[in-house]
Design a protein around this motif. Structure first.
Motif, PDB file in Angstrom:
ATOM      1  N   ASP A 103      81.204 121.887 -21.214  1.00  0.00           N
ATOM      2  CA  ASP A 103      79.877 121.335 -22.097  1.00  0.00           C
ATOM      3  C   ASP A 103      79.479 122.799 -22.655  1.00  0.00           C
ATOM      4  N   LEU A 104      79.141 123.537 -21.648  1.00  0.00           N
ATOM      5  CA  LEU A 104      78.578 124.953 -22.118  1.00  0.00           C
ATOM      6  C   LEU A 104      79.371 125.717 -23.157  1.00  0.00           C
ATOM      7  N   ARG A 105      81.019 125.672 -22.993  1.00  0.00           N
ATOM      8  CA  ARG A 105      81.804 126.533 -24.137  1.00  0.00           C
ATOM      9  C   ARG A 105      81.649 125.831 -25.383  1.00  0.00           C
ATOM     10  N   ARG A 106      81.663 124.213 -25.234  1.00  0.00           N
ATOM     11  CA  ARG A 106      81.427 123.572 -26.681  1.00  0.00           C
ATOM     12  C   ARG A 106      80.151 123.942 -27.197  1.00  0.00           C
ATOM     13  N   ALA A 107      79.046 123.939 -26.392  1.00  0.00           N
ATOM     14  CA  ALA A 107      77.747 124.195 -27.378  1.00  0.00           C
ATOM     15  C   ALA A 107      77.618 125.733 -27.472  1.00  0.00           C
ATOM     16  N   ASN A 108      78.514 126.413 -26.958  1.00  0.00           N
ATOM     17  CA  ASN A 108      78.114 128.007 -27.259  1.00  0.00           C
ATOM     18  C   ASN A 108      77.623 128.278 -28.500  1.00  0.00           C
ATOM     19  N   ASN A 109      76.506 128.937 -28.661  1.00  0.00           N
ATOM     20  CA  ASN A 109      75.980 129.428 -29.995  1.00  0.00           C
ATOM     21  C   ASN A 109      75.602 130.623 -30.211  1.00  0.00           C
ATOM     22  N   LEU A 110      76.494 131.723 -29.304  1.00  0.00           N
ATOM     23  CA  LEU A 110      75.960 132.980 -29.147  1.00  0.00           C
ATOM     24  C   LEU A 110      76.640 133.747 -30.464  1.00  0.00           C
ATOM     25  N   ASP A 111      77.524 133.287 -31.181  1.00  0.00           N
ATOM     26  CA  ASP A 111      78.068 134.032 -32.299  1.00  0.00           C
ATOM     27  C   ASP A 111      77.096 134.018 -33.448  1.00  0.00           C
ATOM     28  N   SER A 112      76.337 133.050 -33.515  1.00  0.00           N
ATOM     29  CA  SER A 112      75.363 132.727 -34.732  1.00  0.00           C
ATOM     30  C   SER A 112      74.334 133.453 -34.332  1.00  0.00           C
ATOM     31  N   LEU A 113      73.924 133.359 -32.869  1.00  0.00           N
ATOM     32  CA  LEU A 113      72.698 134.292 -32.400  1.00  0.00           C
ATOM     33  C   LEU A 113      72.820 135.722 -32.612  1.00  0.00           C
ATOM     34  N   LEU A 114      74.115 136.327 -32.220  1.00  0.00           N
ATOM     35  CA  LEU A 114      74.334 137.390 -32.293  1.00  0.00           C
ATOM     36  C   LEU A 114      74.380 137.842 -33.809  1.00  0.00           C
ATOM     37  N   GLN A 115      74.880 137.031 -34.692  1.00  0.00           N
ATOM     38  CA  GLN A 115      74.881 137.510 -36.076  1.00  0.00           C
ATOM     39  C   GLN A 115      73.462 137.637 -36.552  1.00  0.00           C
ATOM     40  N   VAL A 116      72.403 136.671 -36.191  1.00  0.00           N
ATOM     41  CA  VAL A 116      71.269 136.982 -36.641  1.00  0.00           C
ATOM     42  C   VAL A 116      70.501 138.077 -36.161  1.00  0.00           C
ATOM     43  N   ILE A 117      70.807 138.473 -35.011  1.00  0.00           N
ATOM     44  CA  ILE A 117      70.341 139.737 -34.217  1.00  0.00           C
ATOM     45  C   ILE A 117      70.820 141.140 -34.988  1.00  0.00           C
ATOM     46  N   MET A 118      72.147 140.928 -35.394  1.00  0.00           N
ATOM     47  CA  MET A 118      72.587 142.158 -36.145  1.00  0.00           C
ATOM     48  C   MET A 118      72.001 142.116 -37.346  1.00  0.00           C
ATOM     49  N   GLN A 119      71.876 141.292 -38.317  1.00  0.00           N
ATOM     50  CA  GLN A 119      71.084 141.327 -39.502  1.00  0.00           C
ATOM     51  C   GLN A 119      69.708 141.553 -39.315  1.00  0.00           C
ATOM     52  N   ARG A 120      68.984 140.999 -38.584  1.00  0.00           N
ATOM     53  CA  ARG A 120      67.676 141.293 -38.428  1.00  0.00           C
ATOM     54  C   ARG A 120      67.432 142.740 -38.162  1.00  0.00           C
ATOM     55  N   ASN A 121      68.056 143.518 -37.296  1.00  0.00           N
ATOM     56  CA  ASN A 121      68.025 144.818 -37.036  1.00  0.00           C
ATOM     57  C   ASN A 121      68.920 145.990 -37.844  1.00  0.00           C
TER      58      ASN A 121
END
Length: 476
Positions: A103-121
């Motif tokens: 379930d953790l693998r299916r719900a993983n949202n780190l791709d979008s989280l890291l993309q937001v972090i990269m853009q914000r910084n």
């Protein structure tokens, strides 16, 4: 121990290998240092943002709820099995973990989280990541944890495709999971009964890590390469000069031995002739005395010539020429006449063919004579035939007068032709060893040719004689 070129080469090669190893060691350490500090500032920014995003959570935003649902939701059943049926507990706990991991693998949202972090910084680097779980432990009693999953264990009831050496891969494509790519390792636990403790990590790196580090190291690498290349070049130049000096020293030693022998021969003849002339019977007999005086005269002239050649060795870097316009045909007629009269070999056949239509050139008569006579001497000395032939032929074209001197002697190998004009050089064949000399005749020839700015060409084959062709610019 005698210091030889082989020993010199061995020492040089060993030194080069040691230097190369030291350079490689320094470059490797520099690479590792840059590798450890690579992407440091950006990674720290991403890590801080990541920690803020998962505060009071696990693995990724929303991951804590998934883990709570599976682990805390089956806590009573797990405790019951642990107390009464350990094999069943092991199987069931693995199944719980397997379901939670899926379930953790299916719900993983780190791709979008890291993309937001990269853009914000405003980070423009293209990154890759890996999210892993290293261990899961449960506690039925306060602070007494029981491992249900650990990264180095073997678990039959957990999907083997998600198990790696670094633990359970929750998400990401990064494969180089090492200390220098680790962003953060987090352990979450609560000191109460009926809870669980989890250890998870986030790894971050760029796609072109190695290439970027190598580009950053390029100046250091080039400087190292240039330093090693400089040392090798310095060694090569030094070794070449040492070989030349050694060869020159050997040549000087050979020259001293040769000149000693050459001086000894006329001196011995003069001493013997003088001793004979002191005999009273010889003194009173004019007819017996005259040949002895001729011997003394000839040997004295030979000794004078040898001394002159020896002195000229140090002063012949550049000849002083007295140039005159002269007819080469007239000079050759006189030269051949004198050579025939003075030739000690009665079986030398010397001929001249005047085919040149123009023969007036600018030359120094003395050095022109030296050139021709030295070539004649070589043609006679290095000839084992019973009848020795020397043929001089002149021919001309629009710009040059050519003088070809051909013989039927022993000829020359390609090795001899390459070195024939070097000072003191003498071939190493048996035929050369039987002929006495200093190895200076053709050296003088080449010096005189160069000083006149003429050209000389040699065609020769071993056993087939030689042809020396001198090309002289025609005088206007």
């Amino acid at each position: 121990m005698k210091y030889t070129t082989t020993l010199h080469t061995v020492i040089a090669v060993a030194s080069f290998l040691i230097l190369s190893y030291v350079q490689f060691f320094l470059l490797y350490n520099t690479y590792e240092l840059k590798n450890d500090h690579y992407f440091f500032a950006e990674k720290r920014t991403i890590t801080n943002e990541y920690l803020a995003a998962i505060r009071n959570d696990k693995v990724f935003p929303g991951g804590g709820a998934i883990l709570d649902r599976y682990v805390m939701g089956h806590m009573q059943q797990l405790e019951k099995l642990y107390n009464h049926n350990r094999p069943a507990f092991n199987r069931f706990s693995q199944q719980v973990c397997d379901s939670a991991f899926r379930d953790l693998r299916r719900a993983n949202n780190l791709d979008s989280l890291l993309q937001v972090i990269m853009q914000r910084n405003r980070l423009n680097r293209k990154i890759q990541y890996a999210s892993t779980i290293e261990s899961v432990e449960i506690a039925f009693q306060r602070d007494r944890y029981i491992p249900v999953y650990q990264q180095h264990g073997s678990y039959q009831w957990i999907d083997p495709h998600i198990q790696t050496k670094a633990g359970i891969r929750v998400g990401g494509t990064l494969n180089d999971l090492k200390v220098n790519t680790l962003a953060k390792n987090i352990v979450v636990s609560i000191s109460v009964a009926h809870t669980y403790r989890i250890s998870f990590s986030l790894y971050i790196d760029t796609y072109d890590r190695k290439q970027t580090i190598l580009r950053l190291m390029m100046p250091t690498f080039l400087l190292s390469l240039l330093s090693v290349g400089g040392v090798v070049l310095l060694y090569f130049v030094t070794f070449r000069n040492w070989i030349k000096q050694k060869k020159l020293s050997q040549m000087k030693s050979d020259f001293i031995n040769s000149i000693t022998h050459e001086f000894h021969t006329p001196l011995s003849a003069i001493i013997v002739a003088n001793r004979t002339m002191q005999n009273e019977k010889i003194i009173t007999n004019r007819e017996s005395l005259l040949p002895l005086t001729e011997v003394v005269q000839r040997q004295a002239e030979r000794l004078k010539t040898l001394i002159g050649q020896t002195l000229e060795i140090t002063t012949m870097n550049k000849l002083s020429l007295q140039l005159q316009k002269r007819s080469v045909h007239h000079l050759l007629d006189d030269l051949l006449l004198d050579y025939r009269l003075n030739a000690t070999e009665s079986n030398v056949n010397l001929s001249l063919h005047k085919n040149a239509t123009r023969d007036v050139v600018l030359l120094d008569p003395f050095w022109f004579t030296t050139i021709i006579l030295n070539i004649f001497d070589n043609a006679v000395k290095y000839n084992a035939r019973e009848n020795k032939e020397i043929v001089v032929t002149t021919f001309s074209d629009r710009k040059f007068l050519h003088i070809a001197i051909a013989d039927n002697g022993i000829g020359m190998t390609s090795e001899v032709r390459r070195h024939i004009f070097e000072k003191f050089y003498r071939g190493r064949s048996e035929a050369h060893s039987r002929v006495k000399g200093l190895g200076l005749g053709l050296f003088y020839v080449n010096k005189a040719i160069d000083s006149h700015r003429w050209k000389i060409d040699i065609r020769s084959a071993e056993g087939e004689g030689s042809v020396f062709t001198i090309s002289i610019p025609l005088s206007d």
